[in-house]
Write a protein that holds these residues in place. Structure first.
Motif, PDB file in Angstrom:
ATOM      1  N   LEU A  34       0.849  -1.186   0.000  1.00  0.00           N
ATOM      2  CA  LEU A  34       0.000   0.000   0.000  1.00  0.00           C
ATOM      3  C   LEU A  34       0.889   1.241   0.000  1.00  0.00           C
ATOM      4  O   LEU A  34       1.682   1.439   0.925  1.00  0.00           O
ATOM      5  N   THR A  35       0.769   2.040  -1.053  1.00  0.00           N
ATOM      6  CA  THR A  35       1.592   3.247  -1.186  1.00  0.00           C
ATOM      7  C   THR A  35       0.672   4.452  -1.225  1.00  0.00           C
ATOM      8  O   THR A  35      -0.322   4.459  -1.962  1.00  0.00           O
ATOM      9  N   ILE A  36       0.983   5.468  -0.418  1.00  0.00           N
ATOM     10  CA  ILE A  36       0.166   6.691  -0.376  1.00  0.00           C
ATOM     11  C   ILE A  36       1.031   7.871  -0.810  1.00  0.00           C
ATOM     12  O   ILE A  36       2.089   8.125  -0.220  1.00  0.00           O
ATOM     13  N   VAL A  37       0.567   8.561  -1.843  1.00  0.00           N
ATOM     14  CA  VAL A  37       1.310   9.674  -2.434  1.00  0.00           C
ATOM     15  C   VAL A  37       0.649  10.984  -2.024  1.00  0.00           C
ATOM     16  O   VAL A  37      -0.581  11.118  -2.126  1.00  0.00           O
ATOM     17  N   GLY A  38       1.443  11.955  -1.553  1.00  0.00           N
ATOM     18  CA  GLY A  38       0.889  13.252  -1.190  1.00  0.00           C
ATOM     19  C   GLY A  38       1.678  14.394  -1.819  1.00  0.00           C
ATOM     20  O   GLY A  38       2.907  14.387  -1.813  1.00  0.00           O
ATOM     21  N   ALA A  39       0.967  15.370  -2.357  1.00  0.00           N
ATOM     22  CA  ALA A  39       1.639  16.527  -2.960  1.00  0.00           C
ATOM     23  C   ALA A  39       2.256  17.415  -1.888  1.00  0.00           C
ATOM     24  O   ALA A  39       3.313  18.015  -2.092  1.00  0.00           O
ATOM     25  N   GLU A  40       1.597  17.494  -0.726  1.00  0.00           N
ATOM     26  CA  GLU A  40       2.109  18.314   0.363  1.00  0.00           C
ATOM     27  C   GLU A  40       3.096  17.495   1.195  1.00  0.00           C
ATOM     28  O   GLU A  40       3.045  16.263   1.194  1.00  0.00           O
ATOM     29  N   PRO A  41       3.982  18.167   1.932  1.00  0.00           N
ATOM     30  CA  PRO A  41       4.948  17.422   2.749  1.00  0.00           C
ATOM     31  C   PRO A  41       4.341  16.831   4.021  1.00  0.00           C
ATOM     32  O   PRO A  41       5.005  16.069   4.720  1.00  0.00           O
ATOM     33  N   HIS A  42       3.079  17.146   4.316  1.00  0.00           N
ATOM     34  CA  HIS A  42       2.483  16.773   5.594  1.00  0.00           C
ATOM     35  C   HIS A  42       1.811  15.405   5.545  1.00  0.00           C
ATOM     36  O   HIS A  42       1.224  15.027   4.543  1.00  0.00           O
TER      37      HIS A  42
END
Lengths: 410, 65
Positions: A34-42
Motif C-alpha cells: 500500500l503506497t500513499i502519495v501526497g503533494a504536500e509534505p504533511h
C-alpha cells in the motif's frame, strides 16, 4: 467476472479521502503493498479547522493531524505530487521521476483553491488563498487584531474566515457577487439569514458587487480593494475565497474523463469519455464526480468532509470486491459554524428548485428549511436545530435509494 | 460494549445520530444523548458512528452491556 485480488494498491492523495480509503483497504483484508502519495509534505491532517480554530485559537494553532491506525502499514511518499497516469501500463508518475506500478489505484487528489480571475492576475503581496495547512498558518499570521481584512467570496470558506477574523478583532469586509451569501447553494432566504448573522457580528457585507482591482503600497503589499461599485475598501490583507476546483490537471493525458472532476460510475470507478470503465481505478472525495440520485442521477463533485469519509471507504470496497461491488448511495451532508450558529445540512439543497421555510427565528438564531426539486424532497438545512435533520435524512435515504443493480463486469 | 463521548469535543454535527439512531439522539436543544452500554449487536453501527464523527469525540470499547 471474477478479477484477481490486487497485490499493489497506490492511493494518490494523502488527505482525508485517501487516508480513509487506505484504512478501509486494510480493514477489508488487503494485505498487499500500500503506497500513499501526497503533494504536500504533511501527513494527513483535517481541513475543517483551517478556517476556524487554526485561525482563532490562542496562544497558538491547535494540532490538526489525523490519527493514523497502527496497522496501516503504508509507504508514504510525501511532498511528491503525481504528474501523470498511464492506465494501460498501470503506472503513476511522480514529479521526482518515480514510476509507481499498481494493480489498483485510488484517485483522491482533492481540489485546489481558485485563484484570482484573469482580470486580476498578478495580485500584490498580502492577497491570499486558503486550501492547505501552510495557507492557513500564513493567513493566521495576517490576522492581527485591529487590522483590516477583506474576504472576497461569501461562501462557506469565506464566511468562516470572515467570522474568525471578526472574532480575532479585525475590521472585516466581505464581498459577494450574488445578492446574498450562499444564495446559489442554499437559496435566497437562507442566504439572507446568513447575511444577517454576518452583519450582526459587525462584518461589512457588500453584496452584488465584485472586485475590479487591487491597490498596493510602494513596498508591493496590498492596501486596498477596488469594487465594481466604484468604492475602494482599505485592506491590510485580502483572502480570495472563490471556490475550489477538483485537482485533475495531472490526469489530463490519462484518457479518463475529468471535466469538473473525475467522472465515476455508481461504484466510484473512473470512466473514459465514452463511458467505459478504466480498469482498476477508483476515485473518492472532492476530486470524484459521482452520480447523485438526488440530482436525478447527474454527476456532482462534492467538497464536503463526510463525502470524503464515505467515498474513501466505498472506493476501497469497489477495488477489493471480487465480483459485484455495492453502489455508492450515501446521502450527502455538510456543516458550517458561523458566529456560534451551527449550520447543518443533509441532501443537496443546491439542486432544489424550491426552498420551504419551516422555521425562521432570527432573534432565537434558529432556522429550518426543506428543499424540493420538482416537488420531491432533495435536502434540508437547519441552524441550531440539528435534532430536526435526522428525519429529513431518513426520508432522503428512503426516497433516494436507487434499486440495487448488478455492476457490469469490469 | 461501552460508548463514551467527550462532550467537550461534541459540536452536535449529528453524524452519529444518522449512523446509529438506536444509540444516539438529540434533545430539543441539540444536546447529544446516548446509550453508554448498548447491545453488542449494535457494534458495527457504533463503530460507524465513531468513524464519521468529525471531531472524533466517540470511543467504542469492549465491556459489559
Amino acid at each position: 467476472m471474477r478479477r484477481p485480488a490486487p497485490r499493489r494498491i497506490v492511493v494518490v492523495g494523502a488527505s482525508l479521502a485517501g487516508l480513509r480509503a487506505a484504512e478501509a483497504l486494510r480493514a477489508q483484508g488487503f494485505t498487499g503493498t500500500l503506497t500513499i502519495v501526497g503533494a504536500e509534505p504533511h501527513l494527513p491532517y483535517d481541513r475543517p479547522p483551517l478556517s476556524k480554530q487554526v485561525l482563532t485559537a490562542q496562544p497558538g494553532p491547535p494540532g490538526t493531524a489525523l490519527p493514523l491506525p497502527a496497522a496501516l502499514d503504508a509507504r508514504w511518499l510525501l511532498g511528491r505530487p503525481a504528474v501523470s497516469l498511464d492506465p494501460t501500463a498501470r503506472t503513476v508518475a511522480l514529479a521526482d521521476g518515480t514510476l509507481l506500478p499498481y494493480d489498483g489505484l485510488v484517485l483522491a487528489t482533492g481540489s485546489a483553491a481558485r485563484g484570482a480571475p484573469a482580470a486580476l492576475a498578478g495580485p500584490p503581496r498580502g492577497v491570499l488563498t486558503l486550501r492547505g495547512l501552510d495557507d492557513a498558518l500564513a493567513l493566521r499570521a495576517a490576522l492581527v487584531p485591529g487590522r483590516r481584512l477583506t474576504v472576497v467570496g461569501a461562501g462557506f470558506l469565506g464566511g468562516e474566515v470572515a467570522a474568525a477574523a471578526r472574532q480575532r478583532g479585525l475590521h472585516v469586509t466581505l464581498v459577494e457577487a450574488a445578492a446574498q451569501p450562499l444564495e446559489r447553494t442554499l437559496g435566497p432566504a437562507a442566504g439572507a439569514y446568513v447575511g444577517a448573522l454576518h452583519r450582526a457580528a459587525g462584518i461589512d457585507l457588500r453584496t452584488r458587487t465584485t472586485v475590479t482591482g487591487f491597490r498596493a503600497g510602494a513596498n508591493g503589499h496590498v492596501t486596498g480593494v477596488e469594487l465594481a461599485t466604484g468604492d475602494t475598501v482599505r485592506a491590510d490583507a485580502v483572502l480570495l475565497a472563490l471556490g475550489a476546483a477538483p485537482a485533475t490537471g495531472w490526469l489530463a493525458d490519462s484518457g479518463t474523463a475529468v471535466d469538473g472532476g473525475v467522472h465515476c460510475d455508481p461504484y466510484l470507478r473512473a470512466l473514459r469519455p465514452d463511458g467505459s470503465v478504466v480498469d482498476g481505478v477508483v476515485a473518492a472525495g472532492d476530486v470524484a464526480r459521482v452520480p447523485q440520485p438526488l440530482a436525478g442521477g447527474g454527476r456532482l463533485a462534492l467538497g464536503h468532509w463526510t463525502n470524503a469519509v464515505e467515498q474513501g471507504a466505498a472506493a476501497a470496497a469497489t477495488l477489493l470486491a471480487p465480483g459485484t461491488p455495492a453502489p455508492f448511495t450515501a446521502v450527502p451532508s455538510f456543516w458550517s459554524d458561523l458566529h456560534g450558529a451551527r449550520i447543518r445540512s443533509v441532501g443537496l439543497p443546491a439542486v432544489a428548485d424550491e426552498a420551504r421555510i419551516v422555521e425562521h427565528d432570527l432573534a432565537g438564531r434558529r432556522l429550518e428549511v426543506a428543499y424540493h426539486r420538482e416537488g420531491r424532497l432533495v435536502g434540508a438545512l437547519t441552524i441550531n436545530r440539528t435534532a430536526r435533520l435526522a428525519a429529513y435524512r431518513t426520508a432522503l435515504r428512503e426516497d433516494g435509494e436507487p434499486a440495487q443493480q448488478p455492476a457490469p463486469a469490469a | 460494549m461501552r460508548i463514551t463521548v467527550d462532550m467537550n469535543l461534541c459540536e452536535s454535527h449529528g453524524q452519529c445520530v444518522f449512523a446509529a439512531p438506536d444509540i444516539f439522539s438529540f434533545d430539543d436543544e441539540d444536546y447529544l444523548l446516548y446509550d453508554a452500554a448498548p447491545a453488542d449487536a449494535l457494534r458495527d453501527r457504533a463503530e460507524q458512528a465513531a468513524a464519521v464523527c468529525p471531531v472524533r469525540a466517540i470511543t467504542v470499547s469492549a465491556g459489559a452491556s
